[in-house]
Design an enzyme around this catalytic site. Structure first.
Site, PDB file in Angstrom:
ATOM      1  N   THR A  32       0.849  -1.200   0.000  1.00 57.06           N
ATOM      2  CA  THR A  32       0.000   0.000   0.000  1.00 57.06           C
ATOM      3  C   THR A  32       0.882   1.247   0.000  1.00 57.06           C
ATOM      4  O   THR A  32       1.944   1.248   0.638  1.00 57.06           O
ATOM      5  CB  THR A  32      -0.881   0.001   1.268  1.00 57.06           C
ATOM      6  OG1 THR A  32      -1.743  -1.137   1.211  1.00 57.06           O
ATOM      7  CG2 THR A  32      -1.750   1.255   1.360  1.00 57.06           C
ATOM      8  N   SER A  34       2.088   5.254  -2.034  1.00 60.19           N
ATOM      9  CA  SER A  34       2.336   5.903  -3.322  1.00 60.19           C
ATOM     10  C   SER A  34       3.386   5.159  -4.148  1.00 60.19           C
ATOM     11  O   SER A  34       3.291   5.108  -5.378  1.00 60.19           O
ATOM     12  CB  SER A  34       2.763   7.359  -3.085  1.00 60.19           C
ATOM     13  OG  SER A  34       3.890   7.415  -2.242  1.00 60.19           O
ATOM     14  N   ASP A  85       6.225  -3.959  -1.828  1.00 62.69           N
ATOM     15  CA  ASP A  85       5.667  -2.879  -1.005  1.00 62.69           C
ATOM     16  C   ASP A  85       6.714  -1.785  -0.801  1.00 62.69           C
ATOM     17  O   ASP A  85       7.915  -2.013  -0.999  1.00 62.69           O
ATOM     18  CB  ASP A  85       5.226  -3.445   0.355  1.00 62.69           C
ATOM     19  CG  ASP A  85       4.214  -2.551   1.075  1.00 62.69           C
ATOM     20  OD1 ASP A  85       3.922  -1.455   0.586  1.00 62.69           O
ATOM     21  OD2 ASP A  85       3.721  -2.980   2.130  1.00 62.69           O
ATOM     22  N   GLY A  86       6.276  -0.630  -0.380  1.00 71.62           N
ATOM     23  CA  GLY A  86       7.163   0.452   0.016  1.00 71.62           C
ATOM     24  C   GLY A  86       7.462   0.364   1.504  1.00 71.62           C
ATOM     25  O   GLY A  86       7.139  -0.630   2.165  1.00 71.62           O
ATOM     26  N   ALA A  87       8.086   1.397   2.037  1.00 69.12           N
ATOM     27  CA  ALA A  87       8.379   1.456   3.476  1.00 69.12           C
ATOM     28  C   ALA A  87       8.584   2.911   3.862  1.00 69.12           C
ATOM     29  O   ALA A  87       8.825   3.771   3.004  1.00 69.12           O
ATOM     30  CB  ALA A  87       9.624   0.646   3.809  1.00 69.12           C
ATOM     31  N   ASP A  88       8.508   3.166   5.159  1.00 68.85           N
ATOM     32  CA  ASP A  88       8.768   4.509   5.664  1.00 68.85           C
ATOM     33  C   ASP A  88      10.231   4.681   6.039  1.00 68.85           C
ATOM     34  O   ASP A  88      10.773   5.789   5.956  1.00 68.85           O
ATOM     35  CB  ASP A  88       7.851   4.799   6.852  1.00 68.85           C
ATOM     36  CG  ASP A  88       6.398   4.698   6.428  1.00 68.85           C
ATOM     37  OD1 ASP A  88       5.994   5.480   5.551  1.00 68.85           O
ATOM     38  OD2 ASP A  88       5.682   3.809   6.928  1.00 68.85           O
ATOM     39  N   GLY A 100       2.921   3.996   7.609  1.00 65.58           N
ATOM     40  CA  GLY A 100       2.580   5.398   7.370  1.00 65.58           C
ATOM     41  C   GLY A 100       1.253   5.533   6.633  1.00 65.58           C
ATOM     42  O   GLY A 100       0.560   6.532   6.765  1.00 65.58           O
ATOM     43  N   GLU A 107      -0.401  -5.629   5.660  1.00 65.30           N
ATOM     44  CA  GLU A 107       0.903  -5.719   4.975  1.00 65.30           C
ATOM     45  C   GLU A 107       1.746  -6.824   5.613  1.00 65.30           C
ATOM     46  O   GLU A 107       2.392  -7.615   4.913  1.00 65.30           O
ATOM     47  CB  GLU A 107       1.623  -4.374   5.052  1.00 65.30           C
ATOM     48  CG  GLU A 107       0.977  -3.318   4.162  1.00 65.30           C
ATOM     49  CD  GLU A 107       1.516  -1.915   4.370  1.00 65.30           C
ATOM     50  OE1 GLU A 107       1.285  -1.084   3.495  1.00 65.30           O
ATOM     51  OE2 GLU A 107       2.144  -1.644   5.401  1.00 65.30           O
ATOM     52  N   LYS A 125      14.681   7.302   2.524  1.00 66.04           N
ATOM     53  CA  LYS A 125      14.122   6.395   3.540  1.00 66.04           C
ATOM     54  C   LYS A 125      15.168   5.448   4.132  1.00 66.04           C
ATOM     55  O   LYS A 125      14.848   4.671   5.041  1.00 66.04           O
ATOM     56  CB  LYS A 125      12.990   5.614   2.924  1.00 66.04           C
ATOM     57  CG  LYS A 125      11.864   6.561   2.513  1.00 66.04           C
ATOM     58  CD  LYS A 125      10.655   5.847   2.148  1.00 66.04           C
ATOM     59  CE  LYS A 125       9.489   6.789   1.958  1.00 66.04           C
ATOM     60  NZ  LYS A 125       8.438   6.141   1.181  1.00 66.04           N
TER      61      LYS A 125
HETATM   62  C1  5RP Z   1       1.561   1.827   4.217  1.00 66.14           C
HETATM   63  C2  5RP Z   1       3.031   1.718   4.190  1.00 66.14           C
HETATM   64  C3  5RP Z   1       3.745   2.327   3.040  1.00 66.14           C
HETATM   65  O1  5RP Z   1       4.463   1.337   2.387  1.00 66.14           O
HETATM   66  C4  5RP Z   1       4.688   3.379   3.541  1.00 66.14           C
HETATM   67  O2  5RP Z   1       3.944   4.321   4.313  1.00 66.14           O
HETATM   68  C5  5RP Z   1       5.387   4.099   2.393  1.00 66.14           C
HETATM   69  O3  5RP Z   1       4.464   4.844   1.667  1.00 66.14           O
HETATM   70  P1  5RP Z   1       4.854   5.646   0.368  1.00 66.14           P
HETATM   71  O4  5RP Z   1       5.244   4.654  -0.679  1.00 66.14           O
HETATM   72  O5  5RP Z   1       3.596   6.397   0.026  1.00 66.14           O
HETATM   73  O6  5RP Z   1       5.981   6.580   0.710  1.00 66.14           O
HETATM   74  O7  5RP Z   1       3.647   1.138   5.053  1.00 66.14           O
HETATM   75  O8  5RP Z   1       1.008   1.349   5.409  1.00 66.14           O
END
Ligand code: 5RP
Length: 225
Positions: A32, A34, A85-88, A100, A107, A125
């Site tokens: 989830t 961007s 997936d992405g990460a913060d 985030g 996830e 990040k």
């Molecule tokens: C969602 C997450 C997202 O992967 C994380 O917040 C990164 O988001 P983005 O790709 O928008 O920077 O953990 O729960």
């Protein structure tokens, strides 16, 4: 190059890396956010080359379906080939802070069902030690006061995320000041607290490959053994 362009670059690099693994019987786990949205959009033209995807949020499921990608439940899919997936935040061992976007619980579930986890980030990040980004904790409402007291006793500061209820119907505390020097130990410890649904540390199931985008291109890091 903007952060959004870097996210697109990381998504395209991950897509190229997974392309040879696509085929009949392949179901992907989809995170989830961007960065993941960039990946979903890049994946769309290949939708006939795999069976479908398990989404970690309503938002990602809607985006996948909008592209005509079949969305399956984990019951229907069985084990997943790959989770993307992405990460913060990501540390050098590829342990992560996530949540985030408030989808941390699903996830973590979907990531745990996958053989391999590709994480996509821009270089902002990558950190030496996790914790500049506040750690999200999804929790049962009834437990808020005792959780706040327990966090405060550890010297941490918790803020309830305003206006946010997760897809599971729970609030989130964003926590600063916890000791995250051993992310796996802290992830395990927080999991034991009554009322904690999930915390945003992904260290017990960290990423296997980290795609880091910068204006100089994409570097792929592999988790140390
Ligand atoms: C969602 C997450 C997202 O992967 C994380 O917040 C990164 O988001 P983005 O790709 O928008 O920077 O953990 O729960």
């Amino acid at each position: 190059m903007t952060q959004d362009e870097q996210k697109r670059l990381a998504a395209e690099a991950a897509l190229e890396a997974l392309r040879p693994a696509l085929g009949a019987g392949v179901v992907l786990g989809i995170g989830t956010g961007s960065t993941t949205n960039c990946f979903i959009d890049a994946l769309a033209p290949l939708k006939d080359q795999f069976d479908g995807a398990v989404a970690s949020s309503v938002a990602s499921a809607t985006r996948l379906e909008g592209h005509g990608i079949r969305v399956l439940s984990l019951q229907e899919s069985g084990p997943l080939t790959l989770y993307i997936d992405g990460a913060d935040e990501a540390d050098p061992n590829l342990a992560l802070i996530k949540g985030g976007g408030a989808a941390l619980t699903q996830e973590k579930i979907v990531a745990s069902a996958a053989e391999t986890f590709y994480c996509l980030v821009d270089e902002s990040k990558c950190v030496d030690t996790l914790g500049a980004f506040p750690l999200p904790i999804e929790y049962i409402e009834l437990a808020e006061a005792p959780l706040r007291r327990a966090l405060s006793a550890l010297g941490a500061e918790a803020t309830r995320r305003p206006g946010v209820i997760t897809d599971n119907g729970h609030p989130i505390l964003d926590v600063r000041g916890l000791d995250l020097s051993d992310p796996a130990a802290q992830e395990q410890a927080l999991n034991q607290w009554p009322g904690v649904v999930c915390n945003g540390l992904f260290a017990l199931r960290r990423a296997d490959q980290l795609f880091v985008a910068s204006p100089r291109g994409v570097t792929v890091k592999t988790a140390p053994r």
